[in-house]
Design an enzyme around this catalytic site. Sequence first.
Site, PDB file in Angstrom:
ATOM      1  N   HIS A  99      -0.970   0.624  -9.598  1.00  0.00           N
ATOM      2  CA  HIS A  99      -1.766  -0.233  -8.700  1.00  0.00           C
ATOM      3  C   HIS A  99      -2.497  -1.333  -9.480  1.00  0.00           C
ATOM      4  CE1 HIS A  99      -3.851  -0.213  -4.522  1.00  0.00           C
ATOM      5  NE2 HIS A  99      -3.800  -1.442  -5.014  1.00  0.00           N
ATOM      6  N   ARG A 106       0.858  -1.185   0.000  1.00  0.00           N
ATOM      7  CA  ARG A 106       0.000   0.000   0.000  1.00  0.00           C
ATOM      8  C   ARG A 106       0.889   1.228   0.000  1.00  0.00           C
ATOM      9  NH1 ARG A 106      -3.762  -2.105  -1.465  1.00  0.00           N
ATOM     10  NH2 ARG A 106      -5.864  -2.245  -0.659  1.00  0.00           N
ATOM     11  N   GLU A 144      -1.926   8.113  -3.970  1.00  0.00           N
ATOM     12  CA  GLU A 144      -2.255   7.746  -5.350  1.00  0.00           C
ATOM     13  C   GLU A 144      -3.689   8.142  -5.693  1.00  0.00           C
ATOM     14  OE1 GLU A 144      -1.368   3.520  -4.740  1.00  0.00           O
ATOM     15  OE2 GLU A 144      -3.485   3.067  -5.110  1.00  0.00           O
TER      16      GLU A 144
HETATM   17  C1  8YV Z   1      -7.313  -3.727  -5.743  1.00  0.00           C
HETATM   18  C2  8YV Z   1      -5.643  -4.238  -3.900  1.00  0.00           C
HETATM   19  O1  8YV Z   1      -7.319  -3.794  -7.113  1.00  0.00           O
HETATM   20  O2  8YV Z   1      -6.989  -6.032  -3.179  1.00  0.00           O
HETATM   21  C3  8YV Z   1      -6.280  -5.085  -2.856  1.00  0.00           C
HETATM   22  O3  8YV Z   1      -6.056  -4.814  -1.673  1.00  0.00           O
HETATM   23  O4  8YV Z   1      -4.797  -3.468  -3.612  1.00  0.00           O
HETATM   24  C4  8YV Z   1      -6.026  -4.376  -5.323  1.00  0.00           C
HETATM   25  O5  8YV Z   1      -6.114  -5.742  -5.620  1.00  0.00           O
HETATM   26  C5  8YV Z   1      -7.527  -2.296  -5.346  1.00  0.00           C
HETATM   27  O6  8YV Z   1      -7.457  -2.112  -3.970  1.00  0.00           O
HETATM   28  C6  8YV Z   1      -8.888  -1.805  -5.833  1.00  0.00           C
HETATM   29  O7  8YV Z   1      -9.927  -2.182  -4.997  1.00  0.00           O
END
Ligand code: 8YV
Length: 328
Positions: free
Chosen positions: A287, A240, A269
């Site tokens: 991402h 993250r 972001e």
């Molecule tokens: C998502 C992610 O695409 O699942 C997660 O925690 O970081 C990604 O797979 C993103 O968060 C959008 O919801």
Amino acid sequence: MSKSSILVARAIFPEVLQTLSQVFEVESNQADEVWSAAELTRRMQGKQGALTTGSERIDAALLQANPQLKMVANMAVGFNNFDVPAMTAAGVLASNTPDVLTETTADFGFALLMATARRISESEHYLRAGHWTKWSYDMFAGAEVHGSKLGILGMGRIGQGIARRAAHGFGMEVMYHNRSRLSADLEAECKARYVSKEELLTTADHVMLVVPYSAASHHTIGAAELAMMQPTATLVNIARGGIVDDAALAKALAAGQIAAAGLDVFEGEPQVHPDLLKVPNVVLTPHIASATIKTRKAMAQLAADNLIAFFSNGQALTPLNSLPGAAA
Ligand code: 8YV
């Protein structure tokens, strides 16, 4: 019985929206507009449920303005966009999408590691810019991946997937650090050795970040940690934004304090720290670690199934909290 109303806060696969529309009154955002917090709060009015992605924040203010809300299903495994204690206090069930994205995300972590160590983006930019006029013996010479030492910070399901790829596929020596140590069986299966964070940072050739974001993990990697790493080392963040101090990282990259970084996630972001855009030795992706059609469909479907299960029998499939005597 009348249908419950839900908000689908972002565009999702039409077939998943169709499934939801058979069960719920749905307000959707197929135009994929970016809503402010105030707009999201307004759109939640009158909704008992919602499907969100990691970009929508569910906090105390939104909950207070929407006392009718009963459940929010996040289409992500990470849930730092949810204030889970506030949701529990407000009697709102939260769910996420674990497991369905584990292997796809581990694949991407490995891809980013390879691209970073072997300078794939940097060399492609050089070629596209027309700078390649002759071959030379040390042109874009990078770091070895096979047989090198990988340090994984955060050894949940995705971290374990990366460890298996590294140890079994690339003969890497895998070290990990985590809040809790894995069972001996899992350590053996992943061929991973538990070490202190300090040992990991000072000895790894490649450091991979897969820790969940929380106030406690904010800036897990800052100037002090970067200074501990070897000048030949690489750093990959698929966890993250906020796990890494991006400004400190840009400085370390520019100064050659570490060799290179691969980043799929950023503080603030979709904004990217401008200094990161200036340094060549960083691979930047928007991402996309879970982005294959199959996996994103599975995530959307699981989020939808969580809503359907909760509103039909009071129990989500992959809940993040439990509510006393919960029933829809
Ligand atoms: C998502 C992610 O695409 O699942 C997660 O925690 O970081 C990604 O797979 C993103 O968060 C959008 O919801």
